[in-house]
Design a protein around this motif. Structure first.
Motif, PDB file in Angstrom:
ATOM      1  N   MET A  36      75.615  59.211  60.616  1.00 59.58           N
ATOM      2  CA  MET A  36      75.881  60.422  59.921  1.00 59.58           C
ATOM      3  C   MET A  36      75.573  60.398  58.441  1.00 59.58           C
ATOM      4  SD  MET A  36      79.319  62.920  60.244  1.00 59.58           S
ATOM      5  CE  MET A  36      79.294  64.315  59.647  1.00 59.58           C
ATOM      6  N   GLN A  37      74.980  61.550  57.820  1.00 62.30           N
ATOM      7  CA  GLN A  37      74.306  61.596  56.614  1.00 62.30           C
ATOM      8  C   GLN A  37      75.634  62.116  55.780  1.00 62.30           C
ATOM      9  OE1 GLN A  37      70.861  63.690  56.792  1.00 62.30           O
ATOM     10  NE2 GLN A  37      69.507  61.706  56.292  1.00 62.30           N
ATOM     11  N   THR A  38      75.622  61.542  54.421  1.00 61.96           N
ATOM     12  CA  THR A  38      76.505  62.245  53.531  1.00 61.96           C
ATOM     13  C   THR A  38      75.789  63.838  53.225  1.00 61.96           C
ATOM     14  OG1 THR A  38      75.366  61.382  51.684  1.00 61.96           O
ATOM     15  CG2 THR A  38      77.400  60.300  52.590  1.00 61.96           C
ATOM     16  N   ARG A  39      76.555  64.612  52.303  1.00 58.85           N
ATOM     17  CA  ARG A  39      75.943  65.910  52.177  1.00 58.85           C
ATOM     18  C   ARG A  39      74.935  65.862  51.143  1.00 58.85           C
ATOM     19  NH1 ARG A  39      79.495  70.943  50.394  1.00 58.85           N
ATOM     20  NH2 ARG A  39      79.911  70.695  52.450  1.00 58.85           N
ATOM     21  N   ASN A  40      75.091  64.538  50.193  1.00 60.00           N
ATOM     22  CA  ASN A  40      74.071  64.359  49.151  1.00 60.00           C
ATOM     23  C   ASN A  40      72.620  63.987  49.724  1.00 60.00           C
ATOM     24  OD1 ASN A  40      73.685  64.770  46.433  1.00 60.00           O
ATOM     25  ND2 ASN A  40      74.384  62.502  45.871  1.00 60.00           N
ATOM     26  N   GLN A  41      72.984  63.038  50.995  1.00 64.75           N
ATOM     27  CA  GLN A  41      71.688  62.596  51.562  1.00 64.75           C
ATOM     28  C   GLN A  41      71.043  63.730  52.423  1.00 64.75           C
ATOM     29  OE1 GLN A  41      73.548  59.661  53.949  1.00 64.75           O
ATOM     30  NE2 GLN A  41      72.742  57.947  52.800  1.00 64.75           N
ATOM     31  N   GLU A  42      71.805  64.748  52.877  1.00 63.78           N
ATOM     32  CA  GLU A  42      71.314  65.910  53.543  1.00 63.78           C
ATOM     33  C   GLU A  42      70.367  66.685  52.492  1.00 63.78           C
ATOM     34  OE1 GLU A  42      74.499  67.636  55.370  1.00 63.78           O
ATOM     35  OE2 GLU A  42      74.382  66.528  57.062  1.00 63.78           O
ATOM     36  N   ILE A  43      71.023  66.992  51.220  1.00 66.48           N
ATOM     37  CA  ILE A  43      70.362  67.552  50.282  1.00 66.48           C
ATOM     38  C   ILE A  43      69.322  67.038  49.934  1.00 66.48           C
ATOM     39  CG2 ILE A  43      70.655  68.646  47.835  1.00 66.48           C
ATOM     40  CD1 ILE A  43      73.788  69.150  48.374  1.00 66.48           C
ATOM     41  N   ALA A  44      68.989  65.835  49.589  1.00 65.50           N
ATOM     42  CA  ALA A  44      67.890  64.940  49.203  1.00 65.50           C
ATOM     43  C   ALA A  44      66.816  65.185  50.206  1.00 65.50           C
ATOM     44  CB  ALA A  44      68.337  63.533  48.928  1.00 65.50           C
ATOM     45  N   ALA A  45      67.224  65.071  51.601  1.00 66.89           N
ATOM     46  CA  ALA A  45      66.149  64.985  52.352  1.00 66.89           C
ATOM     47  C   ALA A  45      65.508  66.534  52.549  1.00 66.89           C
ATOM     48  CB  ALA A  45      66.711  64.790  53.804  1.00 66.89           C
ATOM     49  N   ASP A  46      66.415  67.461  52.376  1.00 66.08           N
ATOM     50  CA  ASP A  46      65.836  68.812  52.579  1.00 66.08           C
ATOM     51  C   ASP A  46      64.700  69.430  51.479  1.00 66.08           C
ATOM     52  OD1 ASP A  46      66.047  71.537  53.755  1.00 66.08           O
ATOM     53  OD2 ASP A  46      66.636  72.019  51.727  1.00 66.08           O
ATOM     54  N   VAL A  47      65.385  68.647  50.010  1.00 62.36           N
ATOM     55  CA  VAL A  47      64.637  69.044  48.729  1.00 62.36           C
ATOM     56  C   VAL A  47      63.378  68.262  49.002  1.00 62.36           C
ATOM     57  CG1 VAL A  47      64.504  68.488  46.483  1.00 62.36           C
ATOM     58  CG2 VAL A  47      66.585  69.459  47.388  1.00 62.36           C
TER      59      VAL A  47
END
Length: 119
Positions: free
Chosen positions: A1-12
């Motif tokens: 499971m990814q952290t929110r920061n990791q999810e944001i980084a991947a999306d960006v």
């Protein structure tokens, strides 16, 4: 499971690597927008870019809005633009929370615009 920061980084990262035209202008706005938010405030900064920005600069706002919809799950952004939502946020706590979320996302936009768009 990814952290929110990791999810944001991947999306960006995925959004920034799709920029094909006016890379320098997109990168420049990604560098300047966090500073503008800190100095002028969220609503003022976003409204300024919305009103006076070029299409490429407005693309950053659209990308930022999509990231916030997807990752931070701000449902109100489904019916409103990010600048409009920031102006109409009803409580100070919501406004401050939105500002923090925007700044986290903008940090990733700034990082990836510098690294991905330079190549």
């Amino acid at each position: 499971m990814q952290t929110r920061n990791q999810e944001i980084a991947a999306d960006v990262f995925n959004r920034v690597k799709e920029i094909k035209q006016n890379k320098d202008e997109y990168k420049s706005m990604a560098d300047k927008l966090p500073v503008l938010v800190q100095t002028a405030g969220l609503a003022q900064a976003l409204s300024f870019v919305e009103a006076r920005g070029t299409e490429t600069q407005k693309q950053l706002l659209k990308d930022l809005s999509e990231t916030l919809k997807k990752i931070v799950k701000i449902e109100q952004l489904q019916n409103q633009s990010l600048p409009e939502y920031s102006r109409e946020t009803t409580s100070l706590q919501e406004y401050l929370h939105l500002t923090r979320q925007v700044m986290v996302a903008l940090l990733w936009y700034k990082r990836f615009a510098s690294s991905v768009l330079d190549s």
